[in-house]
Design a protein around this motif. Structure first.
Motif, short mmCIF file in Angstrom:
data_model
loop_
_atom_site.label_atom_id
_atom_site.label_comp_id
_atom_site.label_asym_id
_atom_site.label_seq_id
_atom_site.Cartn_x
_atom_site.Cartn_y
_atom_site.Cartn_z
N SER A 115 0.86 -1.43 -0.02
CA SER A 115 -0.01 0.00 -0.12
C SER A 115 0.80 1.40 0.00
O SER A 115 0.52 2.33 -0.62
CB SER A 115 -0.97 0.11 1.22
OG SER A 115 -1.89 -0.89 1.32
N SER A 116 1.89 1.22 0.94
CA SER A 116 2.88 2.51 0.83
C SER A 116 3.37 2.63 -0.50
O SER A 116 3.79 3.73 -1.05
CB SER A 116 3.81 2.16 1.83
OG SER A 116 2.96 2.04 3.08
N ILE A 117 4.04 1.54 -1.16
CA ILE A 117 4.54 1.63 -2.46
C ILE A 117 3.62 2.39 -3.49
O ILE A 117 3.83 3.17 -4.26
CB ILE A 117 5.14 0.36 -2.62
CG1 ILE A 117 6.21 -0.20 -2.08
CG2 ILE A 117 5.73 0.48 -4.37
CD1 ILE A 117 6.57 -1.70 -2.14
N ALA A 118 2.42 1.84 -3.62
CA ALA A 118 1.43 2.48 -4.44
C ALA A 118 1.23 3.72 -4.31
O ALA A 118 1.14 4.49 -5.11
CB ALA A 118 0.10 1.31 -4.34
N ALA A 119 1.12 4.21 -3.05
CA ALA A 119 0.76 5.53 -2.80
C ALA A 119 1.85 6.43 -3.23
O ALA A 119 1.60 7.53 -3.91
CB ALA A 119 0.36 5.70 -1.10
#
Length: 504
Positions: A115-119
């Protein structure tokens, strides 16, 4: 019948009839690369016409994230198993457990960070793509040991079966899902299906099942070679170039870059990919005989140049027609990157054989540092030149490859005790024949410029191929006779052994 003890020596190197095994292995390795690549290329053409560069870019971005995480695993310890003179059951069980533990750690880290990477990259689809494509690490890591066993035994027919099964599975799933409207998700799911099928086939081909004979000493035996082999594999698979382009530019730009690189990889795998596995095992088994090492290396180099030069130079000369005609007009921006990758391909095929020689002679640490320098320069190149676009980046990478290639040529000349000019002379005749081929292609293109692209492209390819083959037959007749003679001798020895074994 003897019973294997807990730590008996297993899967020794082939010590007799290695030339015959290498010829047979080269054939099966060609099968294991040619058939899958043809299927992959067909799927590539269909999906390229249905999907847009952005779709390919997002999948490539997620794949590069997964590859970066997976590159920290001990997947290259399989090369240590191949290279070591004696392998015991404890070596296999220990490396399998190590790989299994790393697969859980890597996938867990990917899921936590998705999720953090996608954000950070600004594309929410990347989260679910990482969840799906991250499963690849389980199958890749657990297949490390069985794949090494199959290659160590030079059972390349089993490698071919494994690869074909995986490719057919992936191709069918990908085509069904993409044509059914699942878009980029079809690409992601197909990759997992391929690695799962490949893993299952590897265990079947190896005829081995993991046990609990785990020893610290066995890990120590493989640690030095495996560490540097894993470091080299890390540099080859971390895909930081994709990450940087995807983040610094856009998914569409990454799609163009990945399209060009993937087309290059497919061609290179057909030409040199199968040969690499054969030469690494063969040269490792010949380490004690420098003369045979030199002969085997020069023959592999000649064979690789004979095929790679016309393919890559030919593609570069017809790229404008080929890309837009076969893949669609929306890939027009990939024409010049493809051409630059064709120049890289002239060095890359030979580089595979050079790498096999250097690693087989126990210099994995030297190869690691060389790859480290290459990759660091590539990353710096992308970071500096990204404002100028993908075409400029690929051009700079091409220049980098040309500047670094003499270093490996010097290293190789030391190992085979041959002067650099004598070594480089291996490429003179294929170069001359390829130049004549290009002249024929350009002449046909000018004469047929008013024709539609499809028949013009077909005639250019046919005319160029005839010109190259005719000239090679004249220029390289002696070398071809030696190559054909080696194959005939290998077949004759096999027939003689069969006659002796069969009672009259």
């Amino acid at each position: 019948m003897s019973v294997l003890q807990d730590d008996d020596i297993l899967f020794s190197h082939v010590s007799e009839n290695r030339s015959a095994a290498a010829v047979k292995g080269a054939f099966w390795s060609a099968v294991s690369t040619l058939i899958p690549t043809v299927l992959t290329f067909a799927v590539f053409v269909v999906t390229s016409r249905v999907l847009q560069p952005r779709d390919f870019g997002l999948v490539a971005l997620a794949f590069s994230i997964v590859s970066f995480a997976a590159s920290f695993g001990p997947t290259a310890f399989g090369e240590a198993i191949i290279q070591r003179a004696e392998i015991r059951r404890s070596h296999l069980d220990t490396i399998f457990l190590l790989s299994l533990v790393f697969s859980f750690l890597v996938y867990g880290a990917l899921c936590l960070a998705a999720s953090s990477i996608a954000a950070y990259v600004g594309h929410q689809e990347v989260t679910y793509l990482i969840y799906i494509m991250g499963l690849k690490v389980f199958f890749d890591f657990t297949a490390v040991v069985p794949n090494a066993i199959v290659n160590r035994k030079m059972s390349f027919h089993l490698v071919a079966v494994r690869t074909v099964i995986a490719t057919i599975t992936s191709a069918c799933i990908c085509l069904v899902l993409v044509l059914a409207g699942f878009g980029l998700w079809g690409l992601a799911i197909a990759q997992i299906a391929a690695t799962a099928a490949s893993c299952g086939a590897a265990f079947w081909g190896a005829g081995w099942f993991p046990g609990l004979n785990i020893k610290r000493a066995s890990l120590d035996d493989l640690l030095h070679y495996g560490f540097f082999a894993s470091g080299t594999r890390f540099l080859q698979t971390m895909s930081l170039d994709n990450l940087l382009i995807g983040v610094l530019l856009s998914p569409s730009a990454l799609g163009i870059y990945n399209f060009s690189k993937r087309l290059f990889d497919m061609i290179n795998n057909v030409i040199a990919g199968g040969l690499t596995s054969v030469t690494h095992v063969l040269l490792s088994s010949l380490r004690s005989d420098p003369k045979k090492v030199r002969e085997a290396f020069l023959m592999a180099t000649f064979g690789c140049a004979l095929v790679s030069y016309p393919v890559f130079i030919g593609l570069a000369s017809v790229a404008d027609d080929a890309i837009t005609t076969i893949f669609g007009a929306h890939w027009i921006e990939a024409v010049w990157p493809v051409r630059f990758y064709c120049v890289i391909g002239l060095m890359a095929g030979i580089g595979y054989v050079q790498a096999s020689l250097i690693k087989s002679q126990g210099e994995m640490d030297w190869w690691f540092y060389y790859q480290l320098a290459r990759n660091l320069l590539t990353l710096v190149t992308i970071a500096v030149l990204y404002p100028y676009g993908v075409t400029t980046i690929v051009f700079a990478i091409m220049v980098e490859v040309l500047l670094f290639w003499p270093i490996t040529s010097w290293k190789v000349s030391q190992h085979i005790e041959l002067s650099i000019p004598a070594y480089l002379a291996q490429f003179l005749r294929p170069t001359v024949a390829s130049a004549a081929m290009v002249a024929v292609v350009l002449l046909l293109h000018e004469l047929l410029r008013h024709w539609s692209p499809y028949p013009r492209l077909a005639i250019e390819v046919l005319g160029g191929g005839i010109a190259y083959c005719s000239l090679i037959f004249v220029l390289c007749r002696a070398r071809l006779d030696v190559l054909i003679g080696s194959i005939k001798q290998a077949r004759q020895r096999k027939a003689d052994r069969g006659a002796v074994a069969t009672p009259v």
